[in-house]
Structure formats: C-alpha cells, structure tokens
Design an enzyme around this catalytic site. Structure first.
Site, PDB file in Angstrom:
ATOM      1  N   CYS A 150       6.053   5.189   8.964  1.00  0.00           N
ATOM      2  CA  CYS A 150       6.261   5.136   7.318  1.00  0.00           C
ATOM      3  C   CYS A 150       6.825   5.070   6.485  1.00  0.00           C
ATOM      4  O   CYS A 150       7.461   6.065   6.167  1.00  0.00           O
ATOM      5  CB  CYS A 150       5.024   6.105   7.848  1.00  0.00           C
ATOM      6  SG  CYS A 150       4.371   5.987   6.292  1.00  0.00           S
ATOM      7  N   ASN A 177       0.507  -1.318  -0.049  1.00  0.00           N
ATOM      8  CA  ASN A 177       0.187  -0.219  -0.260  1.00  0.00           C
ATOM      9  C   ASN A 177       1.005   1.186   0.069  1.00  0.00           C
ATOM     10  O   ASN A 177       1.924   1.071   0.952  1.00  0.00           O
ATOM     11  CB  ASN A 177      -0.593  -0.222   0.595  1.00  0.00           C
ATOM     12  CG  ASN A 177      -0.515   0.992   2.128  1.00  0.00           C
ATOM     13  OD1 ASN A 177      -0.435   1.720   2.569  1.00  0.00           O
ATOM     14  ND2 ASN A 177       0.009  -0.221   2.977  1.00  0.00           N
TER      15      ASN A 177
HETATM   16  C1  LIG Z   1      -3.869   0.268   4.259  1.00  0.00           C
HETATM   17  C2  LIG Z   1      -2.675   0.313   5.471  1.00  0.00           C
HETATM   18  C3  LIG Z   1      -2.496   1.575   5.963  1.00  0.00           C
HETATM   19  C4  LIG Z   1      -1.413   1.566   7.108  1.00  0.00           C
HETATM   20  N1  LIG Z   1      -1.811   2.553   7.821  1.00  0.00           N
HETATM   21  C5  LIG Z   1      -0.665   2.848   8.473  1.00  0.00           C
HETATM   22  C6  LIG Z   1      -0.829   3.936   9.510  1.00  0.00           C
HETATM   23  O1  LIG Z   1      -0.955   4.813   9.031  1.00  0.00           O
HETATM   24  N2  LIG Z   1       0.288   3.648  10.889  1.00  0.00           N
HETATM   25  C7  LIG Z   1       0.977   3.001  10.884  1.00  0.00           C
HETATM   26  O2  LIG Z   1       1.473   2.875  12.012  1.00  0.00           O
HETATM   27  N3  LIG Z   1       0.992   1.600  10.248  1.00  0.00           N
HETATM   28  C8  LIG Z   1       0.117   1.548   9.277  1.00  0.00           C
HETATM   29  N4  LIG Z   1       0.070   0.341   8.737  1.00  0.00           N
HETATM   30  C9  LIG Z   1       0.489  -0.852   9.001  1.00  0.00           C
HETATM   31  C10 LIG Z   1      -0.676  -2.012   9.425  1.00  0.00           C
HETATM   32  O3  LIG Z   1      -0.427  -1.231  10.845  1.00  0.00           O
HETATM   33  C11 LIG Z   1       0.812  -3.079  10.313  1.00  0.00           C
HETATM   34  O4  LIG Z   1       1.992  -2.543  10.429  1.00  0.00           O
HETATM   35  C12 LIG Z   1       1.124  -3.621   8.871  1.00  0.00           C
HETATM   36  O5  LIG Z   1       0.371  -3.959   7.929  1.00  0.00           O
HETATM   37  C13 LIG Z   1       1.474  -5.056   9.210  1.00  0.00           C
HETATM   38  O6  LIG Z   1       0.384  -5.546   9.871  1.00  0.00           O
HETATM   39  P1  LIG Z   1      -0.998  -6.395   9.149  1.00  0.00           P
HETATM   40  O7  LIG Z   1       0.094  -7.486   8.677  1.00  0.00           O
HETATM   41  O8  LIG Z   1      -1.344  -7.210   9.848  1.00  0.00           O
HETATM   42  O9  LIG Z   1      -1.700  -5.939   7.882  1.00  0.00           O
HETATM   43  C14 LIG Z   1      -0.910  -0.010   6.892  1.00  0.00           C
HETATM   44  C15 LIG Z   1      -1.014  -0.790   6.773  1.00  0.00           C
HETATM   45  C16 LIG Z   1      -2.202  -1.110   5.713  1.00  0.00           C
HETATM   46  C17 LIG Z   1      -1.981  -2.577   4.809  1.00  0.00           C
END
Ligand SMILES: Cc1cc2nc3c(=O)[nH]c(=O)nc-3n(C[C@H](O)[C@H](O)[C@H](O)COP(=O)(O)O)c2cc1C
Ligand SMILES: Cc1cc2nc3c(=O)[nH]c(=O)nc-3n(C[C@H](O)[C@H](O)[C@H](O)COP(=O)(O)OP(=O)(O)OC[C@H]3O[C@@H](n4cnc5c(N)ncnc54)[C@H](O)[C@@H]3O)c2cc1C
Ligand code: FES
Lengths: 258, 306
Positions: free
Chosen positions: B132, B72
């Site tokens: 980020c 993303n």
């Molecule tokens: C669409 C999207 C937006 C995200 N936005 C943020 C964010 O604004 N701040 C943040 O700390 N992590 C953000 N993340 C990271 C997630 O919080 C998480 O650390 C990461 O996706 C790994 O976990 P998962 O595999 O369960 O998604 C985002 C992830 C995705 C997929």
C-alpha cells in the site's frame, strides 16, 4: 441507477454558466432537493471520471430535471458543448438531500456561487409560508436564476462581493441582519465552506438549526471507494463520512469545518 | 445454436465460476454495487483492505483525475477486521461469489494476527496487501524488498488456514524477484499490480491536489505496465497469478489471461461504468464465442510470441 437520457435543451445563462434540461422519468420521479447526479462528460478517456452536479430543479409533471453548472475545467467544458436532442450518461439521483419538515413555517436558503443551484428545489418543495433566499455572487454579471428564486421565495436578497448588485459583501452579513429580526425554523446552506462555517456560527447564537451541502472530489459517487471523505462528529470523537452517500447534505452540527 | 463454454477457473484451492473479481478498495463490501447489478455474477469480491483495528484513513482530497486514470490516497479507511466478519461477511454470503479478504498491517505481528482471525472466518481466500503506497508507516517497506516479502509471508503462511494470495506492489525495481520471494515463502498465488505511486499538482494554486501529496495511480493509464509485469511474473513463477491494472472490458481481461493470469481483477473502471465488472465477464464470453474457445482456461498464458 445509470441511465442514458436525452437532453431536452441547453441554455447559456452567462459567460460560463449553463442550464441543461434532461428528460428522465426515473430521476424526475425519484429525486429530492439536494441530491445530485454523476455525469460522464466525454467519451473514453477525455475527462475520465464522472462529474457530480446538483439537481437544481425537478419538473415531475413533464418528467425532466435541470442542472446548472459553471465551466471550470475539462469536464464541465465538454458538458457545455452538448446540444438538445443529444444523449447523456447520468447516474442518479445520488446522495442524501435536504430534509423538508412540513411543520416549519419560516425557512431560509443561503447559497454562494455554484452553491445556489441545489437550493432552488428546496424552495419549490417546501410548504412553509415564509421562505427567504439569500444568494451571493462575485459580481453582477454572474447573477443567475434571479427570476426563479424570486418566484419560489417570499423574499430574495442578493449580495455581490464587489457591490455591483444588491448588498456589497457576503451573504452571511445579510443572514446576520435577518436573524435579528426574524426567527427561522430551519436554514439550508450550500456554498464555499468558509461561508457555511460563518453562517452556521451566526445561527448557533440564535439556536436555529441548519443543514449544509458539502462538496468533495469523488470517484464512484455511490459510497464504494471512500475517496470523498469529510470530517464529521461521532460522539465525542470524529470520523470521516462520505459526501456521496452520507451527504452531500449533513446536519450542520455534524460537520467539522477545518 | 449456442455453444456451451466453460468460464470456471480453479487455482490454489480457490474455485471461481468465472475469472472476474472485483479489486480491493474499489468495491467496498459489495453493498453499493449490489444495487446496480447482481454481484452474485462475479467470480469473486476482494473486499476493502482490512486492518486489525478500524482506520480513519487520510485527509481529503483523496482523489485526483489524471490522463486515463486516477490517483487515490484513501489510506486504508476501514471498519476493522472484526466489524467485517460480523457485519459484512453475512451480507456478501447471500450471493454466490467468492469472498477474498484483503488484509494489511504495520508489523509482521499485525499480519500474523489478522491472518489468524480471518482464517477462522467464512471467507474463501486471504489477499495480503504488502504494497500500500498510501500509508506512511509500515506496509510499504515489506512489499518493496524480497527480504520484507519473505519475512511476512513465511510467518503468515504458518498460521493461514485459507488460500494465501500475496498482492504485489509495482513500485519496485524488479517485480520478478519480489514474486519469486513470495512464492518461496509459501504464497499460494500472487496478485498484481497494486497502484503505481504518483502525484498531481494544480499549477494555478501551486499545490498538490491530494492532501497526502502522493497517491496510487490506477485505471487504463497503468494497463501496459500491469500487462508487462503480469507477463514477466507469470513466466517466472509456478504459482497462479491474478492480473489487474486498468482492465475496463472483456478484451482487456483476455489480454491479461493471455499474458499468463489465471484470473483478473477490475477496479477503477467501475467508477466510470458501474457495469464494468459484468460487462467484463460478458466480454470474455463474447470473445470466446467469436474465437471458438470452449474453455477460458485455454486462454491462460496463451500469448503467441514467435
Ligand atoms: C480507491 C482505491 C482504493 C484501493 N484500495 C485498496 C486496498 O484497500 N487494498 C489493496 O490491496 N488495493 C487497493 N487498491 C488497488 C486496487 O485493488 C488495484 O490493485 C488497482 O487499482 C489497479 O486496478 P484498476 O486499475 O482496475 O483499478 C485501491 C484502488 C483504488 C482506486
Ligand atoms: C455534490 C456536488 C454537487 C455539485 N453541484 C454542482 C452544480 O450544481 N453546479 C456546478 O457548476 N458545480 C457543481 N459541483 C462542482 C462540480 O462537480 C465541479 O465544478 C466539476 O467536477 C469540475 O469538473 P471540471 O472537469 O470542469 O474541472 P477539473 O478541474 O478539470 O476537474 C478535475 C477533477 O476534479 C474534480 N473537481 C474539481 N472541482 C471540484 C469540485 N468543486 N467539487 C467536486 N469535484 C471537483 C472533478 O470532478 C474532476 O474529477 C458539485 C460538486 C459536488 C461534489
Ligand atoms: S465517491 Fe466513492 S465513496 Fe464517495
């Protein structure tokens, strides 16, 4: 809503286009023209994300709805392999559909390629006495749903890029000609953004309002992840709206075509 | 006969009724998924990453599907911290779940300011996003060196009146060194992993799929990397660790707890299965019942390596 529903039937319309009829009391009773469903096409990690597909036709009496899709990549390929009787994992109905104003007397739907599918239900639901459908395809072999569009419109015009069927050229050529002779209260677009951009410009000259259905790659499909951004006007400035929740249908004047 | 089990975890002044939290950026402010399930069942919600001022984010396409995951490049689109406090906190507060405000900035001053503002709001914890990968200026540089982490966390800690979680980027040579820097600078907990920097190309058009060219990888594809990092960090630090990266169900969550996480976050899995969050809670409970575990805290760091 996320539902496990039963496939009533699946039919091959041409080399890479399929119609799938899905039995769903919930979706058939709640959905309106222009909304979509988000489908899990395969198990586990094959085609990981859901695929957004428009609701093409709703049969409220028999509690089914139809989707029509083109096979493009892995997800739609998997989708084409389902059989009648199989279960399918769908979320929907999702998004904002087309607005249907019963005071309108004369409307047109203008679609190209996979964009024609959500327009059929507009024709089915709209009470206007005059309903024109202008549909574009690449070539004659790809023309689908001609009978259905014929049945629910008062006039059907078809264009093909190569002239193998109907008008040779674009739907916007047909639309330009049409609006010289006839006044529409509303025009509904769905298709490639160049087509919609041109079409909206044509209508602007005649002060005809329109709505457009926009496509964008999606994640959650419900407005939580913010990936499906599209540029929209906001006062004198602009902002990103989200196709899955604020759309897929927008007022044409709100969209900024890039 | 049903046995009573304890799912509650408490750490760093944060009390969660169960260890499952919605991951930042995948759950908005809870409104959308509240139509799918009772979001009050969640241990907590880490809200969409906030900045001082509203941000529009990156141009689309912002998502690409990859094997077992996604990339993303949203670029922190958000309404700004003030709109969050005014419009979103009252909504989430209607549910019995912890609110974790995820915060980002471009400068140390931004981080300080947003922490001050959030400290006076009705939230349960602040999660600093130093990691980020989608935003070109700023935050990348803080999270990727121990010095950068130390600089921000020290300053923020001085003004923070809420428990401070520091979220770590996996896009570093040595995650342990970064986690230790966060601990030394006063972090109350660390959370990891944020997304892994990646890229997808459409061979047919010879173009990148994301308008931003690169983006952050998440979903099941990153789980082994995330587990390894959670394990290494948990062993090295004294502060609690929140684990995430590819968790889709209770079993995945239990693996992170065993690796040393005190709580877990679930994100991308919910795009495919909108009930992934509650199914993860139910799955942990089912695992505990099956394996005779009465208290979820017994699982934390319970990995057997001999
Ligand atoms: C669409 C999207 C937006 C995200 N936005 C943020 C964010 O604004 N701040 C943040 O700390 N992590 C953000 N993340 C990271 C997630 O919080 C998480 O650390 C990461 O996706 C790994 O976990 P998962 O595999 O369960 O998604 C985002 C992830 C995705 C997929
Ligand atoms: C609101 C909406 C309604 C749609 N309605 C229809 C319809 O009625 N009939 C139809 O045939 N197609 C429709 N599409 C397009 C359809 O979603 C894509 O063709 C499909 O997702 C391609 O998936 P794939 O696995 O075959 O292709 P792949 O290229 O393998 O897909 C890879 C990824 O890109 C995404 N993607 C690829 N092309 C598109 C696209 N054009 N739009 C959105 N995401 C895309 C996929 O969802 C997937 O996440 C619609 C798209 C949207 C956004
Ligand atoms: S797809 Fe998640 S917000 Fe539209």
């Amino acid at each position: 809503m996320r539902l496990i529903e039963k496939i009533n039937c699946i039919e091959k319309l041409n080399s890479d286009t399929f119609l799938m009829r899905i039995e769903s009391e919930n979706i058939s009773s709640e959905a309106s023209a222009g909304q979509f469903v988000n489908i899990k096409c395969g198990e586990g990690s094959e085609a990981f994300l859901r695929r957004p597909i428009s609701i093409c036709s709703i049969d409220r009496e028999n509690k089914t709805f139809d989707i029509v899709f083109n096979v493009r990549g892995k997800g739609t390929k998997l989708l084409s392999r389902y059989d009648s009787g199989d279960e399918i994992d769908v979320m929907g109905p999702l998004g904002r559909g087309f607005t249907i104003d019963p005071s309108h007397k004369s409307i047109a739907v203008v679609g190209g390629g996979i964009g024609i599918f959500p327009l059929l239900q507009v024709l089915k639901d709209h009470p206007a006495p005059n309903k024109t459908a202008i549909l574009g395809f690449r070539t004659r072999d790809l023309v689908v749903l001609e009978d259905s569009f014929n049945q629910y419109s008062t006039e059907l015009l078809i264009a093909t890029d190569d002239g193998s069927y109907g008008h040779k050229g674009f739907v916007t050529d047909l639309l330009s000609k049409k609006v010289e002779a006839q006044n529409f209260d509303m025009v509904y677009f769905c298709g490639p953004s160049v087509m919609m951009k041109l079409g909206v410009e044509v209508l602007k000259k005649h002060n005809i309002p329109s709505e457009v259905s926009v496509e964008q790659r999606m994640g959650c499909g419900i407005g939580a992840c913010l990936v499906c951004a599209c540029k929209t006007r906001k006062g004198s400035d602009w902002d990103y709206s989200h196709v899955c929740k604020d759309g897929p249908v927008f007022k044409a004047e709100d969209i900024i075509f890039d | 006969m049903s046995r009573k089990i304890n799912m509650a975890v408490s750490f760093a002044g944060i009390n969660l009724k169960n260890p499952v939290i919605a991951a930042s950026g995948t759950f908005g402010f809870g409104r959308e998924y509240s139509q799918y399930f009772d979001i009050g069942r969640l241990g907590g919600i880490a809200v969409k990453g906030l900045t001082l001022l509203p941000r529009k984010g990156n141009p689309p396409p912002r998502i690409a599907e990859t094997p077992s995951g996604i990339l993303n490049s949203v670029g922190l689109q958000n309404p700004g911290v003030h709109a969050f406090i005014k419009d979103e906190i009252p909504f989430i507060r209607k549910y019995n779940t912890a609110i974790i405000a995820n915060a980002s900035g471009n400068t140390v001053e931004d981080y300080e300011k947003i922490t001050e503002i959030l400290s006076d709001s009705d939230i349960d914890a602040i999660e600093l996003n130093l990691s980020c990968p989608n935003v070109k200026e700023g935050c990348m540089s803080f999270g990727s060196t121990p010095q950068g982490v130390k600089k921000v966390v020290e300053r923020v800690k001085k003004v923070a009146k809420k428990p401070l979680i520091v979220k770590l980027t996996p896009n570093v040579t040595d995650i342990v060194e970064i986690a230790l820097a966060a601990q030394d600078a006063g972090a109350d907990a660390v959370s990891l992993i944020n997304t892994l920097l990646g890229m997808a190309i459409d061979a047919k058009t010879r173009r990148p799929i994301l308008a931003n060219i690169t983006g952050g990888l998440s979903g099941p594809a990153v789980k082994p990397v995330a587990l390894r990092m959670v394990y290494q960090v948990s062993k090295a630090v004294k502060i609690p660790v929140i684990g995430m990266g590819g968790i889709s169900n209770g079993q995945d969550a239990v693996e992170f707890l065993l690796a040393g996480a005190t709580a877990v976050m679930v994100g991308t899995a919910g795009f495919v299965n909108p009930y992934a969050w509650v199914e993860t809670i139910d799955g942990i409970e089912a695992y505990m019942l099956e394996n005779g575990v009465d208290d979820v805290n017994e699982l934390i760091g319970g990995l057997i390596t001999d």
